[in-house]
Design an enzyme around this catalytic site. Sequence first.
Site, PDB file in Angstrom:
ATOM      1  N   LYS A   1      33.666  49.846  31.450  1.00  8.24           N
ATOM      2  CA  LYS A   1      34.891  50.062  32.228  1.00  8.24           C
ATOM      3  C   LYS A   1      35.550  48.729  32.584  1.00  8.24           C
ATOM      4  O   LYS A   1      36.768  48.574  32.441  1.00  8.24           O
ATOM      5  CB  LYS A   1      34.562  50.812  33.533  1.00  8.24           C
ATOM      6  N   ASN A   2      34.743  47.779  33.042  1.00 11.93           N
ATOM      7  CA  ASN A   2      35.309  46.525  33.551  1.00 11.93           C
ATOM      8  C   ASN A   2      35.837  45.606  32.448  1.00 11.93           C
ATOM      9  O   ASN A   2      36.458  44.588  32.740  1.00 11.93           O
ATOM     10  CB  ASN A   2      34.282  45.780  34.410  1.00 11.93           C
TER      11      ASN A   2
ATOM     12  N   ARG B   1      41.732  49.065  42.041  1.00  8.31           N
ATOM     13  CA  ARG B   1      41.997  47.647  42.260  1.00  8.31           C
ATOM     14  C   ARG B   1      42.425  46.920  40.980  1.00  8.31           C
ATOM     15  O   ARG B   1      43.310  46.067  41.010  1.00  8.31           O
ATOM     16  CB  ARG B   1      40.727  47.002  42.827  1.00  8.31           C
TER      17      ARG B   1
ATOM     18  N   CYS C   1      37.658  50.831  45.478  1.00  9.79           N
ATOM     19  CA  CYS C   1      36.503  51.177  46.302  1.00  9.79           C
ATOM     20  C   CYS C   1      36.566  50.450  47.643  1.00  9.79           C
ATOM     21  O   CYS C   1      36.930  49.280  47.707  1.00  9.79           O
ATOM     22  CB  CYS C   1      35.217  50.754  45.609  1.00  9.79           C
TER      23      CYS C   1
ATOM     24  N   ARG D   1      38.930  43.015  50.241  1.00  9.08           N
ATOM     25  CA  ARG D   1      38.985  42.385  48.920  1.00  9.08           C
ATOM     26  C   ARG D   1      40.370  41.765  48.771  1.00  9.08           C
ATOM     27  O   ARG D   1      41.267  42.358  48.201  1.00  9.08           O
ATOM     28  CB  ARG D   1      38.700  43.427  47.844  1.00  9.08           C
ATOM     29  N   PRO D   2      40.533  40.559  49.263  1.00  6.86           N
ATOM     30  CA  PRO D   2      41.850  39.929  49.274  1.00  6.86           C
ATOM     31  C   PRO D   2      42.294  39.499  47.877  1.00  6.86           C
ATOM     32  O   PRO D   2      41.496  39.510  46.929  1.00  6.86           O
ATOM     33  CB  PRO D   2      41.644  38.708  50.160  1.00  6.86           C
ATOM     34  N   VAL D   3      43.569  39.115  47.768  1.00  2.00           N
ATOM     35  CA  VAL D   3      44.095  38.654  46.479  1.00  2.00           C
ATOM     36  C   VAL D   3      44.632  37.222  46.584  1.00  2.00           C
ATOM     37  O   VAL D   3      45.340  36.768  45.707  1.00  2.00           O
ATOM     38  CB  VAL D   3      45.204  39.594  45.927  1.00  2.00           C
ATOM     39  N   ASP D   4      44.236  36.516  47.655  1.00  2.00           N
ATOM     40  CA  ASP D   4      44.771  35.164  47.864  1.00  2.00           C
ATOM     41  C   ASP D   4      44.498  34.225  46.686  1.00  2.00           C
ATOM     42  O   ASP D   4      45.340  33.403  46.320  1.00  2.00           O
ATOM     43  CB  ASP D   4      44.202  34.568  49.168  1.00  2.00           C
ATOM     44  N   LEU D   5      43.339  34.366  46.057  1.00  2.00           N
ATOM     45  CA  LEU D   5      42.995  33.435  44.965  1.00  2.00           C
ATOM     46  C   LEU D   5      43.803  33.732  43.704  1.00  2.00           C
ATOM     47  O   LEU D   5      44.112  32.831  42.929  1.00  2.00           O
ATOM     48  CB  LEU D   5      41.496  33.485  44.674  1.00  2.00           C
TER      49      LEU D   5
ATOM     50  N   ASP E   1      27.136  45.127  41.218  1.00  2.00           N
ATOM     51  CA  ASP E   1      27.325  46.517  40.799  1.00  2.00           C
ATOM     52  C   ASP E   1      26.016  47.241  40.482  1.00  2.00           C
ATOM     53  O   ASP E   1      26.035  48.430  40.158  1.00  2.00           O
ATOM     54  CB  ASP E   1      28.251  46.572  39.570  1.00  2.00           C
TER      55      ASP E   1
ATOM     56  N   ILE F   1      28.071  39.011  47.489  1.00  2.00           N
ATOM     57  CA  ILE F   1      29.442  39.084  46.965  1.00  2.00           C
ATOM     58  C   ILE F   1      30.370  39.793  47.962  1.00  2.00           C
ATOM     59  O   ILE F   1      31.491  39.369  48.194  1.00  2.00           O
ATOM     60  CB  ILE F   1      29.489  39.811  45.597  1.00  2.00           C
TER      61      ILE F   1
ATOM     62  N   ARG G   1      35.088  58.003  37.997  1.00  2.00           N
ATOM     63  CA  ARG G   1      35.862  56.778  37.772  1.00  2.00           C
ATOM     64  C   ARG G   1      35.107  55.820  36.869  1.00  2.00           C
ATOM     65  O   ARG G   1      35.728  54.998  36.193  1.00  2.00           O
ATOM     66  CB  ARG G   1      36.134  56.071  39.109  1.00  2.00           C
TER      67      ARG G   1
HETATM   68  C1  UD1 Z   1      33.541  42.104  42.021  1.00  2.00           C
HETATM   69  C2  UD1 Z   1      32.356  41.567  41.229  1.00  2.00           C
HETATM   70  C3  UD1 Z   1      32.359  42.279  39.913  1.00  2.00           C
HETATM   71  C4  UD1 Z   1      32.315  43.785  40.166  1.00  2.00           C
HETATM   72  C5  UD1 Z   1      33.443  44.252  41.093  1.00  2.00           C
HETATM   73  C6  UD1 Z   1      33.337  45.710  41.491  1.00  2.00           C
HETATM   74  C7  UD1 Z   1      31.420  39.315  41.169  1.00  2.00           C
HETATM   75  C8  UD1 Z   1      31.714  37.858  41.123  1.00  2.00           C
HETATM   76  N1  UD1 Z   1      32.476  40.134  41.106  1.00  2.00           N
HETATM   77  O1  UD1 Z   1      34.710  41.855  41.297  1.00  2.00           O
HETATM   78  O2  UD1 Z   1      31.246  41.878  39.161  1.00  2.00           O
HETATM   79  O3  UD1 Z   1      32.383  44.481  38.973  1.00  2.00           O
HETATM   80  O4  UD1 Z   1      33.410  43.482  42.251  1.00  2.00           O
HETATM   81  O5  UD1 Z   1      32.247  45.925  42.281  1.00  2.00           O
HETATM   82  O6  UD1 Z   1      30.267  39.719  41.222  1.00  2.00           O
HETATM   83  N2  UD1 Z   1      37.972  37.092  46.583  1.00  2.00           N
HETATM   84  C9  UD1 Z   1      38.809  36.477  47.487  1.00  2.00           C
HETATM   85  N3  UD1 Z   1      40.119  36.309  47.146  1.00  2.00           N
HETATM   86  C10 UD1 Z   1      40.633  36.718  45.956  1.00  2.00           C
HETATM   87  C11 UD1 Z   1      39.781  37.336  45.034  1.00  2.00           C
HETATM   88  C12 UD1 Z   1      38.445  37.511  45.387  1.00  2.00           C
HETATM   89  O7  UD1 Z   1      38.388  36.090  48.563  1.00  2.00           O
HETATM   90  O8  UD1 Z   1      41.831  36.541  45.723  1.00  2.00           O
HETATM   91  C13 UD1 Z   1      36.565  37.321  46.941  1.00  2.00           C
HETATM   92  C14 UD1 Z   1      36.222  38.794  46.984  1.00  2.00           C
HETATM   93  O9  UD1 Z   1      36.534  39.374  48.216  1.00  2.00           O
HETATM   94  C15 UD1 Z   1      34.743  38.777  46.696  1.00  2.00           C
HETATM   95  C16 UD1 Z   1      34.592  37.601  45.725  1.00  2.00           C
HETATM   96  O10 UD1 Z   1      35.714  36.775  45.946  1.00  2.00           O
HETATM   97  O11 UD1 Z   1      34.003  38.491  47.865  1.00  2.00           O
HETATM   98  C17 UD1 Z   1      34.508  38.040  44.272  1.00  2.00           C
HETATM   99  O12 UD1 Z   1      35.785  38.524  43.910  1.00  2.00           O
HETATM  100  P1  UD1 Z   1      36.090  39.221  42.522  1.00  2.00           P
HETATM  101  O13 UD1 Z   1      35.041  38.840  41.542  1.00  2.00           O
HETATM  102  O14 UD1 Z   1      37.508  38.994  42.138  1.00  2.00           O
HETATM  103  O15 UD1 Z   1      35.982  40.693  42.957  1.00  2.00           O
HETATM  104  P2  UD1 Z   1      36.130  41.857  42.040  1.00  2.00           P
HETATM  105  O16 UD1 Z   1      37.073  41.674  40.925  1.00  2.00           O
HETATM  106  O17 UD1 Z   1      36.326  42.952  42.977  1.00  2.00           O
END
Ligand code: UD1
Length: 428
Positions: A22-23, A100, A124, A129-133, A315, A337, A407
């Site tokens: 899926k991912n 997401r 979920c 789960r912010p998007v700042d990065l 996961d 995480i 899902r």
């Molecule tokens: C994460 C998991 C991914 C998993 C998915 C669903 C990791 C590194 N990532 O991916 O393997 O499939 O959850 O469960 O194991 N973050 C920020 N700002 C941002 C983006 C991310 O602070 O803009 C933080 C997130 O809150 C989180 C961490 O960085 O604590 C990892 O983020 P990211 O890998 O992007 O999260 P997902 O894509 O949700």
Amino acid sequence: MDRIRLVGGNELRGEIPISGAKNAALPLMIASLLTKDPLVLENVPRLADVNQLEKILENHGVDIAVHGRKAPTLEGQRMTLQAAEIVDTTAPYELVSTMRASFWVIGPLLARAHEARVSLPGGCAIGTRPVDLFLAGLKELGAEIEIDEGYVVARAPKGGLRGARVVFPKVTVGATHVLLMAATLAKGTTVLENAAMEPEISDVAECLVKMGAKISGIGTRTLTIEGVDELHGATHAVVADRIETGTYAMAAAMTGGDVLLKHARAEHLQAALDTLALAGVEISSEADGIRVRRNGNGIQAVHAETQPFPGFPTDLQAQFMALMTMANGTSQIRETIFENRYMHVAELARFGADIKVDGQVATVTGVPQLKGAQVMATDLRASVSLVIAGLAARGETVVNRIYHLDRGFERLEDKLSAVGAEIERVTG
Ligand code: UD1
């Protein structure tokens, strides 16, 4: 609302075909926005998230044809996606809020159409789960970004995005996907440092290379992308799902038996397999898959800590916790995480599990036998941990609210009943 009813106690024996991930499938579908030519994806799993993303992409102007959507086989679908023209650069709240990954369209839309208006994401409920990065990275490529009524409104500079050096302060799968896709059509060279190196990132990068992108460092923490003027069509098969693989490996470890996980690739979940081996599960790699066996012996308590790839995946944390509820001894599981990914703990307690959570750490003391229960699915991976706990529990289990499972797990009941589980979906 559909439920899953199962009766625990059967050993699992036989073969389980592992679906496309899926991912990886979701970002691969999104990559179709980068070219006017057809992108053909093979081995696409039949999942609710895939169907939902089809709707989102169609709204942007992608024509989608699917072969094998209802095929009675366990092979994946073949999907042809063609974005001859981007007709709408808005991804509306109604379509984006449940998943997401749909936010990730922001990368290709900005790169190709030079603008995007994308609703802030849902998905979920596992912590904030912010998007700042994502946004900081896109700004490095020259995008102007503002938040307007719950939407991220992004514009590329005149002439399009520009290559840049982006250093991620923490590893993020989502932002790596987005920046990687955006950089393929930027002017000049982009270097992504501290990039995620999950196998799904590499799968997408390999597909982008087939489409004409210039990417080096695939599979490492540093991705270098030399922008090109346009990408073209390609054909790509989605990599096998390492989370589905790990889930069924843990199910077999819990029930005992002997299962071949077909198409699975051990190198994509080595940390989880090593942890299972320490717990006393026999794992062996075969020509086209991984064999998981547990005959007679018990499960030993082992500690685990979630980490970005190549570490133990977040996961698989819930499923591993289900396994540890039956181990000999006490195990500590640390979730690094997400800050709030223990919703399954209260549900596992209904089976008689002994789990205490203190901050990031869950302490699981094994009990000799779980007992079937009525439980409720909370998020995608947590839901499946309840299914595998039920497979090992004595008596009947009913899992409610299983739309989460649909899902992310293709034909879960079919796959498990084919290897001996007593499991069925109850509709209505
Ligand atoms: C994460 C998991 C991914 C998993 C998915 C669903 C990791 C590194 N990532 O991916 O393997 O499939 O959850 O469960 O194991 N973050 C920020 N700002 C941002 C983006 C991310 O602070 O803009 C933080 C997130 O809150 C989180 C961490 O960085 O604590 C990892 O983020 P990211 O890998 O992007 O999260 P997902 O894509 O949700």
